[in-house]
Design a protein around this motif. Sequence first.
Motif, PDB file in Angstrom:
ATOM      1  N   LEU A 159      30.395  14.030  72.383  1.00 12.76           N
ATOM      2  CA  LEU A 159      31.354  12.953  72.134  1.00 12.76           C
ATOM      3  C   LEU A 159      32.761  13.519  71.937  1.00 12.76           C
ATOM      4  O   LEU A 159      33.732  12.991  72.470  1.00 12.76           O
ATOM      5  CB  LEU A 159      30.936  12.155  70.892  1.00 12.76           C
ATOM      6  N   TYR A 160      32.832  14.614  71.181  1.00 14.68           N
ATOM      7  CA  TYR A 160      34.109  15.276  70.944  1.00 14.68           C
ATOM      8  C   TYR A 160      34.077  16.687  71.520  1.00 14.68           C
ATOM      9  O   TYR A 160      33.035  17.350  71.502  1.00 14.68           O
ATOM     10  CB  TYR A 160      34.426  15.359  69.443  1.00 14.68           C
ATOM     11  N   SER A 161      35.195  17.145  72.025  1.00 13.91           N
ATOM     12  CA  SER A 161      35.353  18.522  72.493  1.00 13.91           C
ATOM     13  C   SER A 161      36.732  19.009  72.059  1.00 13.91           C
ATOM     14  O   SER A 161      37.445  18.315  71.317  1.00 13.91           O
ATOM     15  CB  SER A 161      35.219  18.603  74.019  1.00 13.91           C
ATOM     16  N   TYR A 162      37.097  20.194  72.491  1.00 12.58           N
ATOM     17  CA  TYR A 162      38.412  20.726  72.157  1.00 12.58           C
ATOM     18  C   TYR A 162      38.971  21.461  73.362  1.00 12.58           C
ATOM     19  O   TYR A 162      38.266  21.755  74.328  1.00 12.58           O
ATOM     20  CB  TYR A 162      38.317  21.679  70.953  1.00 12.58           C
ATOM     21  N   TYR A 163      40.253  21.738  73.310  1.00  4.74           N
ATOM     22  CA  TYR A 163      40.886  22.571  74.324  1.00  4.74           C
ATOM     23  C   TYR A 163      41.974  23.378  73.639  1.00  4.74           C
ATOM     24  O   TYR A 163      42.338  23.123  72.485  1.00  4.74           O
ATOM     25  CB  TYR A 163      41.461  21.724  75.462  1.00  4.74           C
ATOM     26  N   TYR A 164      42.464  24.381  74.353  1.00  4.09           N
ATOM     27  CA  TYR A 164      43.524  25.240  73.821  1.00  4.09           C
ATOM     28  C   TYR A 164      44.805  25.027  74.622  1.00  4.09           C
ATOM     29  O   TYR A 164      44.775  24.710  75.807  1.00  4.09           O
ATOM     30  CB  TYR A 164      43.119  26.709  73.900  1.00  4.09           C
ATOM     31  N   ARG A 165      45.907  25.242  73.939  1.00  2.00           N
ATOM     32  CA  ARG A 165      47.212  25.175  74.580  1.00  2.00           C
ATOM     33  C   ARG A 165      47.986  26.456  74.241  1.00  2.00           C
ATOM     34  O   ARG A 165      47.986  26.907  73.096  1.00  2.00           O
ATOM     35  CB  ARG A 165      47.985  23.948  74.107  1.00  2.00           C
ATOM     36  N   LEU A 166      48.610  27.042  75.262  1.00  2.00           N
ATOM     37  CA  LEU A 166      49.481  28.206  75.090  1.00  2.00           C
ATOM     38  C   LEU A 166      50.801  27.848  75.750  1.00  2.00           C
ATOM     39  O   LEU A 166      50.936  27.918  76.976  1.00  2.00           O
ATOM     40  CB  LEU A 166      48.856  29.446  75.735  1.00  2.00           C
ATOM     41  N   GLY A 167      51.766  27.404  74.923  1.00  2.00           N
ATOM     42  CA  GLY A 167      52.989  26.860  75.506  1.00  2.00           C
ATOM     43  C   GLY A 167      52.655  25.616  76.311  1.00  2.00           C
ATOM     44  O   GLY A 167      52.042  24.683  75.797  1.00  2.00           O
ATOM     45  N   ASP A 168      53.017  25.605  77.592  1.00  2.00           N
ATOM     46  CA  ASP A 168      52.735  24.456  78.458  1.00  2.00           C
ATOM     47  C   ASP A 168      51.399  24.581  79.187  1.00  2.00           C
ATOM     48  O   ASP A 168      51.030  23.696  79.964  1.00  2.00           O
ATOM     49  CB  ASP A 168      53.847  24.307  79.508  1.00  2.00           C
ATOM     50  N   THR A 169      50.685  25.676  78.977  1.00  2.00           N
ATOM     51  CA  THR A 169      49.429  25.935  79.685  1.00  2.00           C
ATOM     52  C   THR A 169      48.246  25.459  78.857  1.00  2.00           C
ATOM     53  O   THR A 169      48.127  25.799  77.676  1.00  2.00           O
ATOM     54  CB  THR A 169      49.271  27.435  79.988  1.00  2.00           C
ATOM     55  N   VAL A 170      47.354  24.665  79.466  1.00  2.00           N
ATOM     56  CA  VAL A 170      46.136  24.219  78.778  1.00  2.00           C
ATOM     57  C   VAL A 170      44.941  24.918  79.402  1.00  2.00           C
ATOM     58  O   VAL A 170      44.939  25.266  80.591  1.00  2.00           O
ATOM     59  CB  VAL A 170      45.959  22.686  78.859  1.00  2.00           C
TER      60      VAL A 170
END
Length: 557
Positions: free
Chosen positions: A170-181
């Motif tokens: 149901l829920y997940s996550y992602y990472y962001r490095l500046g403008d890069t996902v």
Amino acid sequence: MYIMVRIYCKNTNSFKDFPEGISLLEIYKGFDLQMPYGTVSAKVNNKVESLDFRVYYNKDVEFLDITSASGMRTYVRSLCFILVKAVEELYPEGSISLEHPVSKGYYCNLHLDRSIGLDDVKRIKQKMQEIIDEDIPFQRTESHTDDIVRLFRQHGMLDKAKLLETSGQLYSYYYRLGDTVDYYYGSLVPSTGYIQLFDIVKYYDGLLLRIPNRENPNKLEEVVKQEKMLEVFQEYQRWNRILGISTVGDFNIACNKGLATDLINVSEALQEKKIAQIADEITSRNQNGERVKLVLISGPSSSGKTTFSKRLSIQLMTNGIRPYPISLDDYFVNREETPLGIDGKHDFESFYALDLPFFEEQLKELLEGKEVELPRFNFVTGKREWSGKKLRIDDHMVLILEGIHALNPALTPNIPAESKYKIYVSALTTILLDNHNYIPTTDNRLLRRIIRDYKYRNYSAEETIARWPSVRAGEDKWIFPYQEYADTMFNSALLFELAVMKEYAEPILRKVPNNCPEYSEAHRLLKFLSYFTSLQDKELPPTSLLREFLGGSSFRY
């Protein structure tokens, strides 16, 4: 008034109180730890977390650096994200995939509309260093899986979208490095400035990402030539492309469409075809009038050497050759003569646990056409006995010798090269979680061993996990240095096997208690397996290599 939490630091064996909601990085500073290589992540109640993890209850915490396996994985994931960002900024129309570990680094494929040159490598390395120097934070965001899937589709990252939408979460996550996902299935360091050492070099038609040495993180791992291993990885990736599957998301979608049986049958057929090709090469090889009389098979733990040797024997018989298996275990020295390891215990994995002069003498006589009586090692008494079996090789016979030391040149130094055919067997996982997350080949083998040890040896998962570092150390010393000496390499990994092993491994791994150190590895493996759609093993043939670990094989072991 602050609500306080009590933290027990395993590194210092001490307690300290901190305000509720404090981060692990702040706790690290609060204990004034002086770890020589700093910290990159931590175990919280035996579960690995990023340093930005916030603590709201009393916890046991152990801080990790890159000399630990978990810490090194955190470092490598973070370095990979930096590489992805550098490529995105330099080549907006291009992309990069991190495909497999090789040559003590990670092979990466840079997808451009042209071949890559040394100038590309120089630009990428320079951009990576700029990103590191900027000390950009890695930001983790949790949200509804559907929202993250839409985000990845907007960025053209269909591999990640497929993985997450087939995960059932149901829920997940992602990472962001500046403008890069991006997406990574484990912890990252707090910011790019934590990366102290790396290199990237041109490697055949791709790139090799170089990482620090775990024992001495102040220097990079030496680049070890592994042409044959790279060829095997690439051959299996070609097979995957024929099947239209390169990532776990692709695989899950195919299974959901009812194509699992086809995937199993084609994967098994491709593997059998490869075994038949090896048997044909052994049969046809004739150098200086000498035919192959000795087949040497080596590989690391849980690589499926035993089943491979039995299936190879069948293919040799179809070519008119009678295989005769010889076990290196029967050539152990008597137990009191076994060398001792650094722990003072008998080191049965040592090359010198074998009676080398006696083995070479018997082998030489056999290859000269003489009759010998074969020994049998009694593991109860720790003594060699005579078996009563006598053997003489004729023109239609070949000896099959399987063992961890089989490819060591010192085992058969005086046997002519033309009389030997050397095979290295390993489970080299070729399917990717997604284009930026490879599956460690050691995880494949560890899961096989956990299932086999539990089923046939009455070992718990925590016992197998606890032994694994010493198993790996023995492989590093006695097996891996000789793998490129092989005439051929055989990949025993099957495209579908992690989905099948999931059904067996999950209940075993869930029995690992939270209060033991092995819990962190069990938790990591469970999380990793959760990405796969489960498959039943009823479609597996009784000759499948996987049957050696799951049961139901038609071979006797």
